[in-house]
Design an enzyme around this catalytic site. Structure first.
Site, PDB file in Angstrom:
ATOM      1  N   GLU A  56      32.183  -9.544 -22.036  1.00 58.66           N
ATOM      2  CA  GLU A  56      31.382 -10.327 -21.441  1.00 58.66           C
ATOM      3  C   GLU A  56      31.764 -10.685 -20.033  1.00 58.66           C
ATOM      4  O   GLU A  56      31.220 -10.644 -18.978  1.00 58.66           O
ATOM      5  CB  GLU A  56      30.773 -11.490 -22.371  1.00 58.66           C
ATOM      6  CG  GLU A  56      29.965 -12.444 -21.463  1.00 58.66           C
ATOM      7  CD  GLU A  56      29.463 -13.524 -22.344  1.00 58.66           C
ATOM      8  OE1 GLU A  56      29.183 -14.557 -22.105  1.00 58.66           O
ATOM      9  OE2 GLU A  56      29.420 -13.379 -23.819  1.00 58.66           O
ATOM     10  N   ASP A  57      33.164 -11.088 -19.954  1.00 59.08           N
ATOM     11  CA  ASP A  57      33.618 -11.793 -18.760  1.00 59.08           C
ATOM     12  C   ASP A  57      34.908 -10.949 -18.123  1.00 59.08           C
ATOM     13  O   ASP A  57      35.495 -11.285 -17.152  1.00 59.08           O
ATOM     14  CB  ASP A  57      34.284 -13.057 -19.222  1.00 59.08           C
ATOM     15  CG  ASP A  57      33.191 -14.001 -19.592  1.00 59.08           C
ATOM     16  OD1 ASP A  57      31.962 -13.643 -19.442  1.00 59.08           O
ATOM     17  OD2 ASP A  57      33.586 -15.019 -20.400  1.00 59.08           O
TER      18      ASP A  57
END
Length: 177
Positions: A56-57
């Site tokens: 996600e990051d």
């Protein structure tokens, strides 16, 4: 496996800090892994806790994650990964909806993540009050209250764990009963 995941996550999150703080981001996955390890001794689940935000990051791909850690860990991490093309509310509703059908392992991972986040929020809320919400993409306290209530409602099968009890107490402290 766990040490490998810790090193992988540290490299992937190198230089990143938590929103509104100077705290190195890696502290969050470390705390999530510790919370998960207090619930289970499943090494792959603990490794997934370290890795839960890499898709996600960071620029880590599903292929890289699967190659390094296998299909099960990729599946656990992918289940915890939000679709950033959706709005904040849509992403959070998707998480709540997913938890309705999720297995215990995924729920343990989500519990570790949300408890770690809530510990940070509660600490900062005590120091800053309602200005704490300004650091988030969604700046309304009531939206965060709605989301965490939805999470708690979907994690009731873990209500006998210390982690769930702590999350519920922090929810009540920050948002009221």
């Amino acid at each position: 496996m766990i040490r490998k995941a810790a090193a992988f996550a540290a490299k992937a999150h190198a230089g990143a800090v938590r929103k509104g703080t100077g705290i190195p981001y890696i502290y969050h996955p470390m705390e999530v892994a510790l919370i998960v390890a207090q619930i289970t001794d499943d090494e792959e689940l603990i490794a997934a806790a370290y890795l839960h935000d890499v898709l996600e990051d960071t620029d880590v791909t599903e292929e890289e994650l699967e190659s390094a850690f296998g299909t099960r860990i990729l599946s656990l991490v992918a289940a915890e990964t939000e679709d950033k093309s959706l709005s904040w509310r849509e992403r959070k509703q998707a998480t709540i909806d997913h938890l309705r059908m999720a297995g215990r392992e995924e729920k343990i991972l989500v519990l570790g993540d949300k408890l770690s986040n809530m510990r940070s929020t509660a600490r900062d809320y005590m120091a800053e009050g309602d200005t704490v919400w300004l650091r988030f993409n969604e700046k309304r306290r009531e939206s965060h209250r709605w989301y965490l209530k939805g999470i708690l409602d979907q994690l009731t099968e873990l209500q006998d764990t210390m982690a769930y009890k702590e999350l519920k107490k922090l929810y009540e402290f920050v948002y009221g009963a």
